[in-house]
Motif scaffolding. Structure first.
Motif, mmCIF file in Angstrom:
data_model
loop_
_atom_site.group_PDB
_atom_site.id
_atom_site.type_symbol
_atom_site.label_atom_id
_atom_site.label_comp_id
_atom_site.label_asym_id
_atom_site.label_seq_id
_atom_site.Cartn_x
_atom_site.Cartn_y
_atom_site.Cartn_z
ATOM 1 N N GLY A 238 46.920 6.489 -5.500
ATOM 2 C CA GLY A 238 47.837 5.661 -4.726
ATOM 3 C C GLY A 238 49.290 5.864 -5.089
ATOM 4 N N ASN A 239 49.542 6.723 -6.083
ATOM 5 C CA ASN A 239 50.922 6.979 -6.520
ATOM 6 C C ASN A 239 51.511 8.177 -5.784
ATOM 7 O OD1 ASN A 239 50.637 4.912 -8.461
ATOM 8 N ND2 ASN A 239 49.738 6.355 -9.907
ATOM 9 N N GLN A 240 52.827 8.324 -5.946
ATOM 10 C CA GLN A 240 53.518 9.474 -5.385
ATOM 11 C C GLN A 240 54.455 10.078 -6.428
ATOM 12 O OE1 GLN A 240 55.228 7.816 -1.675
ATOM 13 N NE2 GLN A 240 53.761 9.116 -0.587
ATOM 14 N N ILE A 241 54.771 11.347 -6.239
ATOM 15 C CA ILE A 241 55.648 12.082 -7.154
ATOM 16 C C ILE A 241 56.883 12.516 -6.371
ATOM 17 C CG2 ILE A 241 55.848 14.065 -8.696
ATOM 18 C CD1 ILE A 241 52.720 14.139 -8.700
ATOM 19 N N ASP A 242 58.059 12.186 -6.887
ATOM 20 C CA ASP A 242 59.297 12.558 -6.209
ATOM 21 C C ASP A 242 59.575 14.050 -6.361
ATOM 22 O OD1 ASP A 242 59.824 9.991 -5.349
ATOM 23 O OD2 ASP A 242 61.161 9.509 -7.022
ATOM 24 N N VAL A 243 60.075 14.646 -5.297
ATOM 25 C CA VAL A 243 60.520 16.039 -5.313
ATOM 26 C C VAL A 243 62.047 16.032 -5.234
ATOM 27 C CG1 VAL A 243 60.370 18.301 -4.217
ATOM 28 C CG2 VAL A 243 58.417 16.736 -4.138
ATOM 29 N N ILE A 244 62.699 16.722 -6.172
ATOM 30 C CA ILE A 244 64.153 16.665 -6.328
ATOM 31 C C ILE A 244 64.800 17.956 -5.818
ATOM 32 C CG2 ILE A 244 66.046 16.348 -7.980
ATOM 33 C CD1 ILE A 244 64.175 13.936 -7.743
ATOM 34 N N ALA B 114 47.349 13.374 -7.347
ATOM 35 C CA ALA B 114 45.887 13.458 -7.438
ATOM 36 C C ALA B 114 45.379 12.886 -8.750
ATOM 37 C CB ALA B 114 45.437 14.907 -7.299
ATOM 38 N N SER B 115 44.216 12.285 -8.695
ATOM 39 C CA SER B 115 43.501 11.842 -9.889
ATOM 40 C C SER B 115 42.586 12.957 -10.371
ATOM 41 C CB SER B 115 42.660 10.604 -9.563
ATOM 42 O OG SER B 115 41.630 10.949 -8.642
ATOM 43 N N ILE B 116 41.996 12.757 -11.535
ATOM 44 C CA ILE B 116 41.000 13.713 -12.023
ATOM 45 C C ILE B 116 39.856 13.823 -11.024
ATOM 46 C CG2 ILE B 116 39.266 14.103 -13.810
ATOM 47 C CD1 ILE B 116 41.208 12.876 -15.816
ATOM 48 N N GLU B 117 39.456 12.699 -10.468
ATOM 49 C CA GLU B 117 38.365 12.705 -9.492
ATOM 50 C C GLU B 117 38.723 13.518 -8.256
ATOM 51 O OE1 GLU B 117 39.559 10.037 -11.061
ATOM 52 O OE2 GLU B 117 37.864 9.827 -12.449
ATOM 53 N N ASP B 118 39.986 13.455 -7.824
ATOM 54 C CA ASP B 118 40.419 14.279 -6.690
ATOM 55 C C ASP B 118 40.286 15.763 -7.013
ATOM 56 O OD1 ASP B 118 41.162 12.094 -5.051
ATOM 57 O OD2 ASP B 118 43.121 11.967 -6.017
ATOM 58 N N VAL C 298 40.450 27.138 0.830
ATOM 59 C CA VAL C 298 41.674 26.922 0.050
ATOM 60 C C VAL C 298 41.935 25.428 -0.016
ATOM 61 C CG1 VAL C 298 44.157 27.292 -0.126
ATOM 62 C CG2 VAL C 298 42.688 29.145 0.680
ATOM 63 N N ASN C 299 42.061 24.909 -1.223
ATOM 64 C CA ASN C 299 42.364 23.496 -1.442
ATOM 65 C C ASN C 299 43.597 23.410 -2.332
ATOM 66 O OD1 ASN C 299 39.587 22.283 -0.408
ATOM 67 N ND2 ASN C 299 39.107 24.021 -1.720
ATOM 68 N N VAL C 300 44.469 22.435 -2.063
ATOM 69 C CA VAL C 300 45.718 22.310 -2.808
ATOM 70 C C VAL C 300 45.872 20.874 -3.279
ATOM 71 C CG1 VAL C 300 48.215 22.642 -2.772
ATOM 72 C CG2 VAL C 300 46.755 24.098 -1.347
ATOM 73 N N ILE C 301 46.101 20.717 -4.595
ATOM 74 C CA ILE C 301 46.313 19.382 -5.137
ATOM 75 C C ILE C 301 47.547 19.370 -6.034
ATOM 76 C CG2 ILE C 301 43.844 18.824 -5.071
ATOM 77 C CD1 ILE C 301 43.889 19.172 -8.179
ATOM 78 N N THR C 302 48.250 18.249 -6.032
ATOM 79 C CA THR C 302 49.366 18.025 -6.957
ATOM 80 C C THR C 302 49.055 16.791 -7.786
ATOM 81 O OG1 THR C 302 50.476 16.915 -5.092
ATOM 82 C CG2 THR C 302 51.213 19.137 -5.661
ATOM 83 N N THR C 303 49.464 16.838 -9.044
ATOM 84 C CA THR C 303 49.132 15.727 -9.926
ATOM 85 C C THR C 303 50.156 15.577 -11.033
ATOM 86 O OG1 THR C 303 47.464 14.860 -11.464
ATOM 87 C CG2 THR C 303 47.630 17.248 -11.286
ATOM 88 N N SER C 304 50.385 14.342 -11.427
ATOM 89 C CA SER C 304 51.256 14.068 -12.576
ATOM 90 C C SER C 304 50.487 14.159 -13.879
ATOM 91 C CB SER C 304 51.875 12.664 -12.432
ATOM 92 O OG SER C 304 50.860 11.669 -12.402
#
Length: 487
Positions: free
Chosen positions: A29-35, A49-53, A210-216
């Motif tokens: 449910g979170n988001q990551i800012d792109v600067i 993304a979470s670990i589960e994602d 092809v799958n793409v995920i971003t995560t903190s």
């Protein structure tokens, strides 16, 4: 061009996770800012993304694997070729997007898009030429049949400095071999990866391939994927420090690893070099992407007879570069990726000066919004300066003199890294002799640019494992199977 009149609307770029052909918000449910590094402004917010994602992406890739592996090579080839065509059709949008989120000069960004697209054309051709071989066993008892099969689900981890090329250099050979992938791009430059994910779908890449995920939580998420038995390949581009950690993680399940890690490239100029050509090559080797490249010239070794001429001309060229917002057409050198990079690079410059180096141009951060460090040239840099040991990853050229061929080979090889070296001399015999003695996976002999999808890219020592590009690149995503057969 300004941000207000880019050729595309930034809000049209996807910001959600791309899993199984669908855009998903991410279970945290979170988001990551792109600067925007040129201004320091937030330009977008992406899904976290979470670990589960991450594990869900692995599951989807695994489920899509058998059908993709069974797809005829010609069909895979045609899809990859369509990716190449679409990247060229959308090249200006992609270049502007890269410049916006990465900061690199627009000319550099256009060059990256062309380079990145070429991997799809090259591996579209390799997809139909993944040949095995047949031979007779020496004892004559049977035939030896050898074939190459897709290794399976591949986790791809890419850096921020070339957000298009570092992804396509991995995705294209993986797909050509019949593998499915989960890409984890850097959160500093994720928009290019998501824009390309949409492009792959338009090109006909089946859902889940092809799958793409971003995560903190990159460390934890990648670790969980590497400990999933369905993952059989890790391809990573990034720092040697992170590469060592990932190799330890991959060891637990004995995953095949391709590692393109850090560099500390020596740039050697002999007395008999064409100085104009050497300076031109130095500008390419040093200032491509503003120096934020693993292949960037890091240490300049110039023979005593030409050091004054080379230093003067290089300083003039570096000082004349226009520094500013990357996506402005007239700018030649954009910002660094973030404030931390500015601080780190300035620390290396200060250390060199404290040890006796002299500043010929630049040397102080620019006082303006964004993350800027000027093109800088240092002379008389001592051998013990940190800048000769660390990967600079910025627009700083430290110059040191040398007397003999043996001395410069010793200096050049005195590093834990061994990615690339550059040599300038008009004596071909000397050039090839020195190239053979340099401990690096690649050498630019009278060339400041060596990267080519048709050539094997990779290093020795702690600069990496394996090769990307050329025919070698597709084999990194294959298992070699031997069948003993009699007929």
């Amino acid at each position: 061009m300004t941000k207000a009149n880019l050729s595309f609307d930034i809000t049209t770029i996807p910001t959600a996770l791309f899993i199984g052909g669908k855009w998903l918000p991410g279970s945290t449910g979170n988001q990551i800012d792109v600067i925007d590094p040129s201004t320091g402004d937030v330009i977008a917010a992406i899904a976290d993304a979470s670990i589960e994602d991450g594990l869900d992406a692995v599951r989807i890739a695994h489920e899509a694997g058998p059908a993709w592996a069974a797809t005829p090579p010609r069909r895979r080839s045609e899809i990859l070729r369509r990716c190449f065509d679409l990247m060229n059709e959308r090249k200006e949008m992609l270049a502007e997007l890269i410049s916006l989120e990465n900061g690199k000069a627009l000319a550099d960004a256009r060059g990256e898009v062309a380079y990145a697209a070429e991997f799809f054309r090259w591996f579209s051709e390799e997809a139909v030429r993944l040949n095995g071989d047949i031979s007779i066993a020496p004892g004559g008892a049977n035939r030896i049949l050898v074939e190459h099969q897709p290794i399976g689900v591949a986790v791809l981890v890419t850096p921020w400095n070339f957000p298009a090329a570092m992804a396509t250099r991995k995705i294209a050979p993986a797909l050509a071999a019949g593998c499915t992938v989960v890409l984890k791009p850097a959160t500093e430059t994720p928009l290019t990866a998501y824009a390309l994910a949409a492009l792959y779908k338009d090109a006909g890449v089946p859902d889940g391939v092809v799958n793409v995920i971003t995560t903190s939580r990159a460390g934890a998420t990648i670790s969980a994927m590497l400990h999933d038995d369905r993952v059989r390949k890790l391809s990573f581009t990034g720092s040697t420090e992170v590469g060592r950690k990932l190799l330890r993680e991959a060891a637990d399940t004995v995953i095949s690893c391709s590692m393109e890690l850090g560099g500390n490239a020596p740039f050697i100029v002999f007395d008999d070099a064409d100085i104009d050509a050497a300076v031109e090559g130095a500008m390419i080797a040093k200032m491509r992407n503003g120096g934020e490249a693993c292949t960037a010239a890091n240490r300049f070794y110039v023979q005593e007879g030409v050091i004054d001429a080379f230093s003067t001309r290089l300083t003039q060229r570096m000082a004349s570069l226009k520094v500013g917002t990357g996506y402005l057409e007239t700018m030649q050198c954009g910002p660094l990726i973030n404030a931390e990079a500015v601080h780190r690079i300035h620390g290396l410059v200060q250390d060199a000066v404290q040890r006796g180096a002299q500043i010929l141009t630049g040397g102080e951060p620019l006082d303006r919004p964004g993350f800027y460090y000027p093109p800088t040239v240092l002379s008389k840099v001592p051998e013990d300066a940190l800048i000769t040991r660390k990967e600079i990853f910025g627009p700083v050229a430290p110059i040191t003199s040398f007397k003999t061929e043996d001395e410069v080979i010793r200096l050049a090889n005195d590093s834990e890294y061994g990615l690339i070296s550059y040599v300038y001399t008009q004596d071909l015999s000397k050039g090839l002799r020195v190239s053979g003695k340099l401990e690096s996976g690649m050498v630019g002999l009278n060339r400041g640019l060596v990267s080519d999808p048709a050539a094997p890219f990779g290093g020795t020592k702690q600069s990496g494992l394996g090769r990307e590009g050329a025919h070698h690149g597709i084999l990194e995503f294959c298992e070699t199977k031997y069948v003993a057969v009699s007929w």
